[in-house]
Design a protein around this motif. Structure first.
Motif, PDB file in Angstrom:
ATOM      1  N   CYS A  49       0.840  -1.192   0.000  1.00 35.41           N
ATOM      2  CA  CYS A  49       0.000   0.000   0.000  1.00 35.41           C
ATOM      3  C   CYS A  49       0.883   1.254   0.000  1.00 35.41           C
ATOM      4  N   VAL A  50       0.298   2.344  -0.393  1.00 38.46           N
ATOM      5  CA  VAL A  50       1.028   3.605  -0.499  1.00 38.46           C
ATOM      6  C   VAL A  50       1.495   4.075   0.867  1.00 38.46           C
ATOM      7  N   GLN A  51       0.676   3.866   1.889  1.00 37.14           N
ATOM      8  CA  GLN A  51       1.055   4.308   3.230  1.00 37.14           C
ATOM      9  C   GLN A  51       2.304   3.577   3.718  1.00 37.14           C
ATOM     10  N   SER A  52       2.393   2.280   3.465  1.00 39.28           N
ATOM     11  CA  SER A  52       3.573   1.521   3.877  1.00 39.28           C
ATOM     12  C   SER A  52       4.805   1.965   3.092  1.00 39.28           C
ATOM     13  N   GLN A  53       4.632   2.188   1.800  1.00 38.28           N
ATOM     14  CA  GLN A  53       5.757   2.643   0.979  1.00 38.28           C
ATOM     15  C   GLN A  53       6.222   4.018   1.426  1.00 38.28           C
ATOM     16  N   ASP A  54       5.295   4.886   1.771  1.00 39.52           N
ATOM     17  CA  ASP A  54       5.655   6.225   2.234  1.00 39.52           C
ATOM     18  C   ASP A  54       6.392   6.152   3.564  1.00 39.52           C
ATOM     19  N   ARG A  55       5.931   5.299   4.465  1.00 35.08           N
ATOM     20  CA  ARG A  55       6.579   5.136   5.764  1.00 35.08           C
ATOM     21  C   ARG A  55       8.014   4.646   5.584  1.00 35.08           C
ATOM     22  N   GLU A  56       8.219   3.702   4.674  1.00 34.57           N
ATOM     23  CA  GLU A  56       9.553   3.184   4.404  1.00 34.57           C
ATOM     24  C   GLU A  56      10.453   4.262   3.794  1.00 34.57           C
ATOM     25  N   ALA A  57       9.887   5.073   2.905  1.00 34.64           N
ATOM     26  CA  ALA A  57      10.675   6.105   2.233  1.00 34.64           C
ATOM     27  C   ALA A  57      11.090   7.213   3.197  1.00 34.64           C
ATOM     28  N   GLN A  58      10.321   7.440   4.247  1.00 34.26           N
ATOM     29  CA  GLN A  58      10.632   8.523   5.168  1.00 34.26           C
ATOM     30  C   GLN A  58      11.585   8.117   6.286  1.00 34.26           C
ATOM     31  N   LYS A  59      11.915   6.829   6.375  1.00 31.10           N
ATOM     32  CA  LYS A  59      12.867   6.398   7.394  1.00 31.10           C
ATOM     33  C   LYS A  59      14.243   6.989   7.081  1.00 31.10           C
ATOM     34  N   ASP A  60      14.985   7.313   8.139  1.00 34.56           N
ATOM     35  CA  ASP A  60      16.334   7.834   7.954  1.00 34.56           C
ATOM     36  C   ASP A  60      17.249   6.725   7.456  1.00 34.56           C
ATOM     37  N   ASN A  61      18.025   7.052   6.441  1.00 34.58           N
ATOM     38  CA  ASN A  61      18.964   6.097   5.886  1.00 34.58           C
ATOM     39  C   ASN A  61      20.311   6.298   6.579  1.00 34.58           C
ATOM     40  N   PRO A  62      20.810   5.301   7.307  1.00 33.06           N
ATOM     41  CA  PRO A  62      22.088   5.470   8.000  1.00 33.06           C
ATOM     42  C   PRO A  62      23.268   5.558   7.039  1.00 33.06           C
ATOM     43  N   HIS A  63      23.079   5.171   5.791  1.00 28.08           N
ATOM     44  CA  HIS A  63      24.155   5.180   4.810  1.00 28.08           C
ATOM     45  C   HIS A  63      24.094   6.405   3.894  1.00 28.08           C
ATOM     46  N   ALA A  64      23.158   7.306   4.162  1.00 29.53           N
ATOM     47  CA  ALA A  64      22.994   8.475   3.300  1.00 29.53           C
ATOM     48  C   ALA A  64      24.150   9.449   3.506  1.00 29.53           C
ATOM     49  N   ILE A  65      24.531  10.095   2.436  1.00 31.53           N
ATOM     50  CA  ILE A  65      25.573  11.116   2.500  1.00 31.53           C
ATOM     51  C   ILE A  65      24.892  12.428   2.867  1.00 31.53           C
ATOM     52  N   PRO A  66      25.435  13.140   3.874  1.00 27.25           N
ATOM     53  CA  PRO A  66      24.783  14.392   4.274  1.00 27.25           C
ATOM     54  C   PRO A  66      24.812  15.409   3.127  1.00 27.25           C
ATOM     55  N   GLU A  67      23.726  16.138   2.992  1.00 25.85           N
ATOM     56  CA  GLU A  67      23.639  17.126   1.911  1.00 25.85           C
ATOM     57  C   GLU A  67      24.506  18.326   2.235  1.00 25.85           C
ATOM     58  N   ARG A  68      25.005  18.947   1.183  1.00 24.19           N
ATOM     59  CA  ARG A  68      25.816  20.146   1.374  1.00 24.19           C
ATOM     60  C   ARG A  68      24.911  21.305   1.715  1.00 24.19           C
ATOM     61  N   ARG A  69      25.423  22.192   2.523  1.00 19.72           N
ATOM     62  CA  ARG A  69      24.658  23.386   2.849  1.00 19.72           C
ATOM     63  C   ARG A  69      24.736  24.353   1.684  1.00 19.72           C
ATOM     64  N   SER A  70      23.691  25.121   1.498  1.00 22.82           N
ATOM     65  CA  SER A  70      23.669  26.068   0.391  1.00 22.82           C
ATOM     66  C   SER A  70      24.617  27.235   0.672  1.00 22.82           C
ATOM     67  N   LEU A  71      25.001  27.950  -0.373  1.00 24.92           N
ATOM     68  CA  LEU A  71      25.909  29.081  -0.250  1.00 24.92           C
ATOM     69  C   LEU A  71      25.323  30.157   0.646  1.00 24.92           C
ATOM     70  N   ALA A  72      24.012  30.375   0.588  1.00 30.03           N
ATOM     71  CA  ALA A  72      23.355  31.392   1.418  1.00 30.03           C
ATOM     72  C   ALA A  72      23.465  31.031   2.898  1.00 30.03           C
ATOM     73  N   GLU A  73      23.333  29.752   3.235  1.00 33.15           N
ATOM     74  CA  GLU A  73      23.457  29.338   4.634  1.00 33.15           C
ATOM     75  C   GLU A  73      24.895  29.483   5.118  1.00 33.15           C
ATOM     76  N   GLU A  74      25.876  29.208   4.250  1.00 35.46           N
ATOM     77  CA  GLU A  74      27.272  29.312   4.634  1.00 35.46           C
ATOM     78  C   GLU A  74      27.671  30.749   4.890  1.00 35.46           C
ATOM     79  N   THR A  75      27.139  31.682   4.106  1.00 35.71           N
ATOM     80  CA  THR A  75      27.503  33.094   4.309  1.00 35.71           C
ATOM     81  C   THR A  75      26.832  33.694   5.518  1.00 35.71           C
ATOM     82  N   ASN A  76      25.687  33.151   5.932  1.00 31.40           N
ATOM     83  CA  ASN A  76      24.989  33.673   7.112  1.00 31.40           C
ATOM     84  C   ASN A  76      25.671  33.249   8.392  1.00 31.40           C
ATOM     85  N   ASN A  77      26.416  32.157   8.387  1.00 34.11           N
ATOM     86  CA  ASN A  77      27.042  31.651   9.609  1.00 34.11           C
ATOM     87  C   ASN A  77      28.395  32.192   9.772  1.00 34.11           C
TER      88      ASN A  77
END
Length: 77
Positions: A49-77
């Motif tokens: 069912c779609v609900q089960s597939q959605d639940r699986e897709a929203q789980k955190d992936n421990p093997h995921a590569i962290p996304e890079r921060r955008s240039l705007a976020e880097e300049t604000n910090n």
């Protein structure tokens, strides 16, 4: 007007009674599982069912590569 309402309520009551016969008179009577995951044929084909597939897709992936921060976020910090 009142006669029409009473007839309608009687018809609805009869329909509800007829739909609940199996549930009331069977030993472990339950509503049938009409969900996709309740079907053996669907599970055999790997269809979920779609609900089960959605639940699986929203789980955190421990093997995921962290996304890079955008240039705007880097300049604000």
């Amino acid at each position: 007007m009142l006669k029409t309402i009473l007839i309608t309520m009687l018809i609805v009551a009869i329909c509800i009674a007829l739909l609940s016969v199996k549930i009331l008179f069977k030993k472990n009577g339950r509503f049938p599982n009409t969900h996709v995951s309740g079907s053996k044929a669907m599970r055999k084909r790997g269809i979920g069912c779609v609900q089960s597939q959605d639940r699986e897709a929203q789980k955190d992936n421990p093997h995921a590569i962290p996304e890079r921060r955008s240039l705007a976020e880097e300049t604000n910090n």
